[in-house]
Design a protein around this motif. Structure first.
Motif, PDB file in Angstrom:
ATOM      1  N   THR C 189       0.852  -1.171   0.000  1.00 41.97           N
ATOM      2  CA  THR C 189       0.000   0.000   0.000  1.00 41.97           C
ATOM      3  C   THR C 189       0.892   1.226   0.000  1.00 41.97           C
ATOM      4  OG1 THR C 189      -1.934   1.006   1.023  1.00 41.97           O
ATOM      5  CG2 THR C 189      -0.188   0.308   2.515  1.00 41.97           C
ATOM      6  N   ARG C 190       0.309   2.328  -0.379  1.00 41.06           N
ATOM      7  CA  ARG C 190       1.018   3.594  -0.384  1.00 41.06           C
ATOM      8  C   ARG C 190       0.919   4.222   0.985  1.00 41.06           C
ATOM      9  NH1 ARG C 190       1.879   7.761  -4.829  1.00 41.06           N
ATOM     10  NH2 ARG C 190       3.010   9.020  -3.331  1.00 41.06           N
ATOM     11  N   ASP C 191       1.969   4.784   1.488  1.00 40.38           N
ATOM     12  CA  ASP C 191       1.890   5.549   2.725  1.00 40.38           C
ATOM     13  C   ASP C 191       2.654   6.848   2.477  1.00 40.38           C
ATOM     14  OD1 ASP C 191       1.597   6.444   5.264  1.00 40.38           O
ATOM     15  OD2 ASP C 191       3.010   5.047   6.181  1.00 40.38           O
ATOM     16  N   ARG C 192       1.926   7.965   2.433  1.00 41.54           N
ATOM     17  CA  ARG C 192       2.552   9.246   2.076  1.00 41.54           C
ATOM     18  C   ARG C 192       3.416   9.094   0.822  1.00 41.54           C
ATOM     19  NH1 ARG C 192       5.216  10.148   7.588  1.00 41.54           N
ATOM     20  NH2 ARG C 192       5.442   7.941   7.151  1.00 41.54           N
ATOM     21  N   ASP C 193       4.714   9.392   0.899  1.00 50.51           N
ATOM     22  CA  ASP C 193       5.532   9.301  -0.314  1.00 50.51           C
ATOM     23  C   ASP C 193       6.216   7.961  -0.474  1.00 50.51           C
ATOM     24  OD1 ASP C 193       4.823  11.803  -0.977  1.00 50.51           O
ATOM     25  OD2 ASP C 193       6.574  12.744  -0.040  1.00 50.51           O
ATOM     26  N   TYR C 210      -6.491   1.645   5.172  1.00 58.24           N
ATOM     27  CA  TYR C 210      -7.454   0.563   4.985  1.00 58.24           C
ATOM     28  C   TYR C 210      -7.523   0.045   3.562  1.00 58.24           C
ATOM     29  CZ  TYR C 210      -8.698   2.059   9.617  1.00 58.24           C
ATOM     30  OH  TYR C 210      -8.629   2.371  10.933  1.00 58.24           O
ATOM     31  N   ASP C 211      -6.778   0.656   2.654  1.00 61.20           N
ATOM     32  CA  ASP C 211      -6.792   0.160   1.282  1.00 61.20           C
ATOM     33  C   ASP C 211      -5.431  -0.363   0.893  1.00 61.20           C
ATOM     34  OD1 ASP C 211      -9.500   0.757   0.625  1.00 61.20           O
ATOM     35  OD2 ASP C 211      -8.913   2.867   0.739  1.00 61.20           O
ATOM     36  N   SER C 212      -5.412  -1.428   0.126  1.00 60.16           N
ATOM     37  CA  SER C 212      -4.116  -1.995  -0.259  1.00 60.16           C
ATOM     38  C   SER C 212      -4.281  -2.795  -1.532  1.00 60.16           C
ATOM     39  CB  SER C 212      -3.588  -2.882   0.856  1.00 60.16           C
ATOM     40  OG  SER C 212      -4.505  -3.917   1.106  1.00 60.16           O
ATOM     41  N   ILE C 213      -3.167  -3.181  -2.090  1.00 60.90           N
ATOM     42  CA  ILE C 213      -3.162  -3.912  -3.361  1.00 60.90           C
ATOM     43  C   ILE C 213      -2.570  -5.291  -3.115  1.00 60.90           C
ATOM     44  CG2 ILE C 213      -2.214  -3.939  -5.703  1.00 60.90           C
ATOM     45  CD1 ILE C 213      -1.888  -0.859  -5.405  1.00 60.90           C
ATOM     46  N   THR C 214      -3.251  -6.314  -3.574  1.00 63.57           N
ATOM     47  CA  THR C 214      -2.721  -7.672  -3.465  1.00 63.57           C
ATOM     48  C   THR C 214      -1.699  -7.900  -4.569  1.00 63.57           C
ATOM     49  OG1 THR C 214      -4.856  -8.426  -2.678  1.00 63.57           O
ATOM     50  CG2 THR C 214      -3.357 -10.108  -3.504  1.00 63.57           C
ATOM     51  N   ILE C 215      -0.544  -8.420  -4.218  1.00 63.98           N
ATOM     52  CA  ILE C 215       0.399  -8.833  -5.269  1.00 63.98           C
ATOM     53  C   ILE C 215      -0.136 -10.149  -5.825  1.00 63.98           C
ATOM     54  CG2 ILE C 215       2.792  -9.533  -5.735  1.00 63.98           C
ATOM     55  CD1 ILE C 215       3.693  -7.540  -3.643  1.00 63.98           C
ATOM     56  N   ALA C 216      -0.210 -10.231  -7.139  1.00 61.17           N
ATOM     57  CA  ALA C 216      -0.859 -11.398  -7.762  1.00 61.17           C
ATOM     58  C   ALA C 216       0.098 -12.585  -7.825  1.00 61.17           C
ATOM     59  CB  ALA C 216      -1.320 -11.026  -9.174  1.00 61.17           C
ATOM     60  N   PRO C 217      -0.434 -13.788  -7.986  1.00 63.96           N
ATOM     61  CA  PRO C 217       0.431 -14.957  -8.190  1.00 63.96           C
ATOM     62  C   PRO C 217       1.364 -14.702  -9.369  1.00 63.96           C
ATOM     63  CG  PRO C 217      -1.834 -15.662  -7.825  1.00 63.96           C
ATOM     64  CD  PRO C 217      -1.852 -14.156  -7.921  1.00 63.96           C
ATOM     65  N   GLY C 218       2.641 -14.994  -9.194  1.00 57.59           N
ATOM     66  CA  GLY C 218       3.609 -14.803 -10.263  1.00 57.59           C
ATOM     67  C   GLY C 218       3.969 -13.359 -10.518  1.00 57.59           C
ATOM     68  N   GLU C 219       3.568 -12.481  -9.628  1.00 61.52           N
ATOM     69  CA  GLU C 219       3.851 -11.058  -9.811  1.00 61.52           C
ATOM     70  C   GLU C 219       5.005 -10.608  -8.925  1.00 61.52           C
ATOM     71  OE1 GLU C 219       1.048  -7.115 -10.391  1.00 61.52           O
ATOM     72  OE2 GLU C 219       0.770  -8.352  -8.608  1.00 61.52           O
ATOM     73  N   ILE C 258      -7.587 -10.723   2.703  1.00 63.48           N
ATOM     74  CA  ILE C 258      -6.702 -11.542   1.878  1.00 63.48           C
ATOM     75  C   ILE C 258      -7.354 -11.734   0.523  1.00 63.48           C
ATOM     76  CG2 ILE C 258      -5.649 -13.820   1.626  1.00 63.48           C
ATOM     77  CD1 ILE C 258      -5.183 -13.920   4.536  1.00 63.48           C
ATOM     78  N   GLU C 259      -6.618 -11.371  -0.502  1.00 60.51           N
ATOM     79  CA  GLU C 259      -7.148 -11.432  -1.870  1.00 60.51           C
ATOM     80  C   GLU C 259      -8.542 -10.814  -1.939  1.00 60.51           C
ATOM     81  OE1 GLU C 259      -5.786 -13.552  -4.621  1.00 60.51           O
ATOM     82  OE2 GLU C 259      -4.005 -14.236  -3.568  1.00 60.51           O
ATOM     83  N   GLY C 260      -8.737  -9.738  -1.243  1.00 59.31           N
ATOM     84  CA  GLY C 260      -9.994  -9.018  -1.341  1.00 59.31           C
ATOM     85  C   GLY C 260     -11.076  -9.466  -0.365  1.00 59.31           C
ATOM     86  N   GLN C 261     -10.861 -10.585   0.301  1.00 61.26           N
ATOM     87  CA  GLN C 261     -11.878 -11.098   1.218  1.00 61.26           C
ATOM     88  C   GLN C 261     -11.437 -10.899   2.672  1.00 61.26           C
ATOM     89  OE1 GLN C 261     -13.825 -11.213  -1.529  1.00 61.26           O
ATOM     90  NE2 GLN C 261     -14.940 -12.670  -0.222  1.00 61.26           N
ATOM     91  N   ASN C 262     -12.317 -10.318   3.474  1.00 57.95           N
ATOM     92  CA  ASN C 262     -11.998 -10.167   4.888  1.00 57.95           C
ATOM     93  C   ASN C 262     -12.060 -11.519   5.601  1.00 57.95           C
ATOM     94  OD1 ASN C 262     -13.847  -9.664   7.718  1.00 57.95           O
ATOM     95  ND2 ASN C 262     -11.763  -8.841   7.604  1.00 57.95           N
TER      96      ASN C 262
END
Ligand SMILES: Nc1ncnc2c1ncn2[C@@H]1O[C@H](COP(=O)(O)OP(=O)(O)O)[C@@H](O)[C@H]1O
Ligand SMILES: Nc1ncnc2c1ncn2[C@@H]1O[C@H](COP(=O)(O)OP(=O)(O)O)[C@@H](O)[C@H]1O
Ligand SMILES: Nc1ncnc2c1ncn2[C@@H]1O[C@H](COP(=O)(O)OP(=O)(O)O)[C@@H](O)[C@H]1O
Ligand SMILES: Nc1ncnc2c1ncn2[C@@H]1O[C@H](COP(=O)(O)OP(=O)(O)O)[C@@H](O)[C@H]1O
Ligand code: SF4
Ligand code: SF4
Ligand code: SF4
Ligand code: SF4
Ligand SMILES: [Mg+2]
Ligand SMILES: [Mg+2]
Ligand SMILES: [Mg+2]
Ligand SMILES: [Mg+2]
Lengths: 466, 466, 466, 466
Positions: C189-193, C210-219, C258-262
């Motif tokens: 996730t991004r935090d300030r800079d 509260y927002d974040s990005i899941t790293i995808a399989p193989g990413e 996790i992967e979008g599911q709480n």
């Protein structure tokens, strides 16, 4: 002299002996004067190496439970003086790793001067380094070479330049070797059906063993199948006898025998030589700075026939975890280590023997102490030559800038430390005292017995600095 | 002799001095040889007493943060050798409590022999005891008496029988007193605008102070409003000079001055006296058992004109947290403390000086060591008389049953320890060496200078036992 | 279920953020449930990597002083559950080393299944291994590859088979990647800079994000020059979505996404599904085994419309440094972790929800507890399928021999644990609850999403054993 | 509510039971929520009392070796929350002392309000105090009284005013008593041939014992010769039932039974009552602040028929040895203890139940958290009345100045904490929930059930201050 020179290590090994770890524990304890920062033991048991190590004295790092975890009848151990910066766990020895030959552990005393060159070359070959110790270089070299352990050790030994006394353990197999110039001591001895190896023989004595064999410069001893077999790993023409003079002068324990010479006796002889240079000095008493200079003081007193006295007492509970007195306290004279006995020195003309002078601050403090306690005259005699050069063979003296002997003449030093007179020994006189052992005296005369590789640059800068 | 006699304490105080706690820290450090089990410091700051104490060496109990918590310019401190059993925190000194006068802290060196009687009487008056130390008795007595602190301290001092050097701190007010027989040492000295008080003068020396005043038997010194005022708290006719002989023989640091006599010089003189009893002994070298016997050895060598040598080296890293060698290792000769220098004793007839013999086991071990290292003859000379009686004045020797001197003749002891010959000093010879100081020699001659109260019974049982 | 399944790690990273080490400290603290054996942080400051690590909880390994030593605005950290045997320092992460690119540090969560193959190959190329962690393999691979850090990381990632969420730090440069099957979670996730990377999002939440990005399989995501750039390091056709089902069932914190599911919501849904299978059960109350099963219990209660109750209380001070009750105490019923509330369960027909059953001993004990507290009936419902297979992807369940589900039928398990009835979920029901996330369910159905390499043999032996 | 109210102690005793110390260890562990600062156990073995105590959790203070030192079949133990200032060892309980009856040990939970008066009186009688704990007063009183232990304990009990649950151990003899108003809980139970005594019954449950007897206000139970005998030590007319309301509201463990009422059930009932006051509130979900408010939340949800949800997750590894986030981190939102589950509260109208409000800062922080996580409305319901008065019965709330409820109206508090609405319970409603137990509610209504003695003055000053 104190707080100024630091030896960097002591190594110990036990081969095919019951309680190998416990023996190593006691051995390291008797080598503790060679390093108090960290301590470690590795044992090999059925191909598996177990290592326990940590910061502090051997007796603090280990307890009964920990020692009992170290099963096996082969062990190597290490005590260590920290080198600049890297106090980290990664550098505490023994260092063990798994490679093509299985698990191997290494301990090392000394300093390799082509370390940067070897490191760079290894990195180019894809090696990675988790710490900054020479032992890790050695581990890599052994793994990069071909052949069995003996072959690899010999090839490795040939690649190293500098001062090194090294033990390698793999399985039921121990190898010990010393650098080609014999800069650092290493001996072994038979104990029942096994062997003991040690930096100093004092570690054998505490086990009741008084005879031992010095490993020669350029020699490697393999302990295998219960036997010890010696090899010359490099052409004897490339070898020399350059035992670190400082070992006799300051580092080693007085009861140790190095290259056949007892340290206490060599020191006593240096004291005698100092006395011979003082035909005309009518002093009342001779005192030594405890503990390292007491032997030389004894020799001086005997030769000069002046009464030996106890002029200074050293607090035996001094350790490194000390709260240092504040400047204002130090200004008031609070000090933790040495006290004079006023009734002994009062109104006396005192010959004070010390082993060496590094930065001069300590000598200055001691002379002041003795004067305050009432001494009439203080004649300082140093049982070694003037230290003028840095050491690159495993000893942490200072840079030339900090070495008083590199910056001031003997007369100026005498004035600085506030003595009535000051004399040093010549390198030849020390050599005679240690005779027939050949000595490195590079920190006194700048004659390094090896090329210095990348360290030459720092020496050059250092020289430019003064 | 080692591992066998334990002195029980050292006390130190700083009155109206900046950094009182830090000074006490350094003072206790230089008294550390008097007790290594526990250490504590109390300061008084604006009527409130703060105590920090714990098990271990002074330098281990305190760190910078802790020392900084101890604010105030009055402090008392203590180092302690544990007495049997009670290793508990409750007994670590200083002990502080709040009573009618406010907060008071006490430290104590010695042993009160009417302790049980006082304790019982206090319990009857409703007092309760949270520990087993004499200091708690003293705290109670002070609170039970009437008057101001000085009066209470004097009344308390009169009630105590035995050996005691005591410091009491309340607010900006310090009181120091010594028992009427002067069994334990206590001195004080001026430092700038304040005062320092110490069991031994070596603690003053590390602060650059070489002159001090001995508190006399039966004397109490009050430090109040910046002044030191001395009182004789008991009729001088009831006082005597019975300084513990063992302080000179073994306990005190060689650089301390006790009742005007430097310890090292007294020891050296005992060595001389030993030599005078040996007119006919043609030995090659004299050696002392380090560290306590080196002074006597020096005296012997000088008087007998036999070369002094370093025959034994003591490992300086020995502490109590040691893993003891197993029996099988000890059988093989593994030992941690002392090593001989074979080249020094080889084929020599050696005079070995030790300070005293308690159970004889240590001497036996050392003689064996020196023989194994090649000595031709070992003549043991002890710089004190035969120990035959237990001490009730603060020293933990053994019961008579364990004292070899209470059970065997000198010849038998000689045989037991395996020496070629063995001599002790007479009590008078020790007295002469310490002259003009009057000495307690009760552990040698059984002449206790006080009634023993309830302890008489244990002595009687002990006597019956032998 | 407790004391039976162990997740092996949590990783956290902070990129270009002030106080990177402190953020990592807080991040690791919130990932502590993923590993309590050891904790470590590495920072990079001006090309130099500094690592502090040790055994114990994050809050025990670090103090203010230590944290302040870790300067720099890039950091990676790790919490660890010990794997069998190797509790040694050598394996505590981060692991750092110097190679051709300079200093690099690595942390890793998961398990590489072709580890032995890679290790052997690296050893053949002359690499040595000082520990047994997968991270050391990764460090070596990165050093053996060619190119810049990104290229090397991609090549390395391609060579690894198994479960891995990895962070690599070099200089001002961070790389994060996840295995091609997405077995272990990893988000950023991004935090300030700057950026934060974490195994679980609960570590972002404590920083108010509260927002974040899941790293995808193989990413693989590269953090460089202040930017985050994502790469697919392997052909997407070779990737799949096989998130470890156990993360939802038991490992992850309920507040993580996790992967979008709480996680809490997925667990609640599994509880609902259990309820749907129980149309005819007329129980009085529903209770969950704290803490992991409380969410499922809540779901069951809602769906079945049976009151949710607190039937069991868990002592929150339970840690591993516990003195275990002796057998005789355990026989008497002394237990440290869970207590029933008798007034809640008394005479009730109880539905007890737990997350899973491993060896069955814990369930048996809890059922007994609830009965002793007075429950009339105990119906056990497990919010996961029957565990029948070992995990090779970083989870330390047991061998098949120890898995009750691999040895007994559901009826037999019911009898063994002493329940009145017992039901599990089907794998499909769990998949539905976590939908649309694809799940690994290998420990339930034996369908491993990768080849097992050398581990296949141990699985085969395990199968033969049952 | 967290970090704001501190209960001061828990006591446990084991009488005539094998492994008494180990049982006490487990007992104290289950009372750990009552005090985490220090822990101690005393055993009596053949007239001799042995105490081990120290700072930290029970599981940190004791290890196997230490526990094994505590031999004997009678033991008492204590867990402690530090009171202001005195964190010193001297105040850690049990406290033991020797007096006319021999050795006695005492533990105490509560606070004596005539402490200063008793202390002064005892000092006048010559008693001294080494610490500041009430237990030392009790020890002195017992020793000052006449008669056997039972008589002395009764006389002592009559002299004490305030809140006290006390255990006294002497030899094979245990006495337990509770203050006349029954402010602090104390129960006992039979275990095989012996007895267990505990502040809370949860300590019996972990030993598999679910039935116990409450010691009544003004009652003393003597455990002697294997029997338990109860005495009313004071006229029942002077006794009352004033169990601390906060025990039910916040302190006690939910599985404990206090005066016959299960804590969880009482809490649940307070939740129900809150719901009854909210007929018109159309909220979407109910959440509790873990852990203390989960029971009340459950009760509210049931009564209001609004779904119970897990809106907040508490990190279970939080302890006191934490590195606190810097202000700048806190400003950014870094927090260590509680996290919301955004997907649960998002766009919801949330009823948030907490147990109490002290200074209001915590509630404010939590409301903010839930809003940031997306909640549409946050209605705060507190399962207790407004705290407006300090407690003098062993609970460390704040002075009136710091109590938000003593300074602001409910509406103002609502605004301060940022809630959409805020309601508290009335004292009567709490009393009904705990019915038929009589409750102290002094911190809510200022009606102290005893005179406050010297503490009245501090209360008056406090009142003047607001
Ligand atoms: N037990 C011992 N007795 C006498 N000398 C010792 C002993 N142990 C070590 N030494 C010698 O003393 C040296 C240390 O010197 P010393 O003067 O005591 O300390 P410093 O480092 O303060 O000068 C050691 O290197 C060794 O030569
Ligand atoms: N720094 C010191 N130098 C010389 N002697 C000391 C020193 N410190 C203490 N001593 C003396 O040594 C005694 C301890 O004797 P030593 O022989 O070293 O130990 P032990 O006999 O107990 O093994 C002390 O009581 C004191 O007299
Ligand atoms: N603060 C928390 N609140 C609720 N659940 C948690 C919390 N922290 C961790 N968990 C969950 O609880 C699981 C641990 O399960 P738990 O039942 O408490 O322990 P056990 O390992 O004994 O079964 C974690 O893996 C996680 O899913
Ligand atoms: N294992 C437990 N499960 C549930 N509640 C507990 C447990 N242990 C203690 N409690 C209750 O939780 C209270 C502590 O409240 P909690 O909200 O967790 O902490 P805080 O002090 O931060 O508010 C205890 O006083 C007790 O009532
Ligand atoms: S330079 Fe000096 S210290 Fe270094 S090895 Fe040579 S003699 Fe020893
Ligand atoms: S009996 Fe011995 S040890 Fe005791 S005080 Fe007298 S001389 Fe000292
Ligand atoms: S086998 Fe089981 S524990 Fe392992 S990754 Fe798959 S679901 Fe998770
Ligand atoms: S005043 Fe409050 S906290 Fe104190 S005892 Fe009464 S109810 Fe409990
Ligand atoms: Mg020296
Ligand atoms: Mg001695
Ligand atoms: Mg669980
Ligand atoms: Mg709470």
């Amino acid at each position: 002299m104190f707080d100024e020179i630091h030896e960097e290590c002591g190594v110990f090994g036990a081969y095919r002996l019951k309680d190998a770890a416990a023996l190593t524990y006691y051995g390291l304890h008797s080598l503790q004067h060679r390093g108090q920062e960290a301590s470690g033991i590795a044992v090999c048991n059925d191909h598996v190496i177990e290592v326990i190590k940590g910061k502090g004295l051997t007796i603090d790092v280990f307890n009964k439970q920990k020692l009992e975890l170290l099963k096996g009848d082969c062990a190597i151990g290490h005590v260590r003086y920290s080198t600049a910066g890297g106090q980290e766990y990664q550098n505490i020895q023994p260092i063990a790793a798994t490679g093509p030959l299985g698990e191997i552990a290494v301990v090392h005393n000394g300093q390799i001067v082509n370390d940067l060159e070897l490191r760079r070359q290894l990195e180019e070959e894809g090696c990675i380094f988790q710490g900054t110790s020479d032992s890790e270089i050695i581990l890599h070299l052994i793994n990069q070479e071909s052949g069995d352990l003996l072959e690899r050790a010999m090839k490795t030994a040939r690649k190293l330049v500098g001062a090194y006394s090294i033990l390698i353990m793999q399985d039921d197999h121990l190898i010990a070797f010393r650098d080609r110039h014999g800069l650092r001591p290493l001996s072994y001895t038979r104990d029942r059906d096994g062997y003991l190896i040690s930096s100093e023989t004092c570690a054998f004595e505490i086990m009741g063993i008084y005879d031992s064999i010095t490993i020669a410069p350029g020699e490697l001893v393999e302990f295998k199948k219960g036997l010890a077999k010696a090899y010359q790993y490099i052409d004897p023409k490339e070898c020399s006898s350059n035992m670190c003079g400082m070992e006799y002068i300051y580092f080693a324990r007085p009861d140790s025998v190095i290259e056949g010479q007892n340290v206490h006796s060599v020191r006593k002889e240096t004291g005698r030589q100092l006395a011979r240079k003082d035909q005309d000095l009518n002093a009342d008493i001779v005192i030594g700075v405890p503990d390292s200079s007491l032997s030389a003081a004894m020799g001086y007193a005997e030769e000069a026939d002046i009464p030996l006295e106890t002029g200074l007492v050293k607090n035996r509970f001094v350790t490194r975890t000390f709260i240092q007195p504040t400047q204002s306290m130090r200004d008031r004279g609070v000090r933790m280590k040495l006290s004079p006995i006023p009734s002994v020195v009062k109104d006396k003309s005192v010959v004070m023997i010390d082993d060496s002078i590094v930065r001069g601050t300590t000598s200055r403090r001691i002379v002041k102490l003795i004067r305050e306690a009432g001494a009439k005259e203080v004649h300082v005699r140093i049982a070694s030559p003037v230290i003028q050069w840095p050491c690159f063979y495993g000893v942490d003296t200072s840079t030339r800038k900090e070495l008083i002997g590199a910056n001031l003449s003997v007369d100026e030093i005498c004035e600085y430390i506030g003595a009535d007179s000051l004399k040093f020994l010549e390198t030849d006189e020390v050599r005679q005292a240690a005779c027939p052992v050949g000595l490195c005296m590079a920190c006194f005369d700048g004659k390094y017995c090896t090329s210095l590789f990348s360290h030459q640059k720092s020496l050059d800068e250092d020289l430019a600095d003064v």
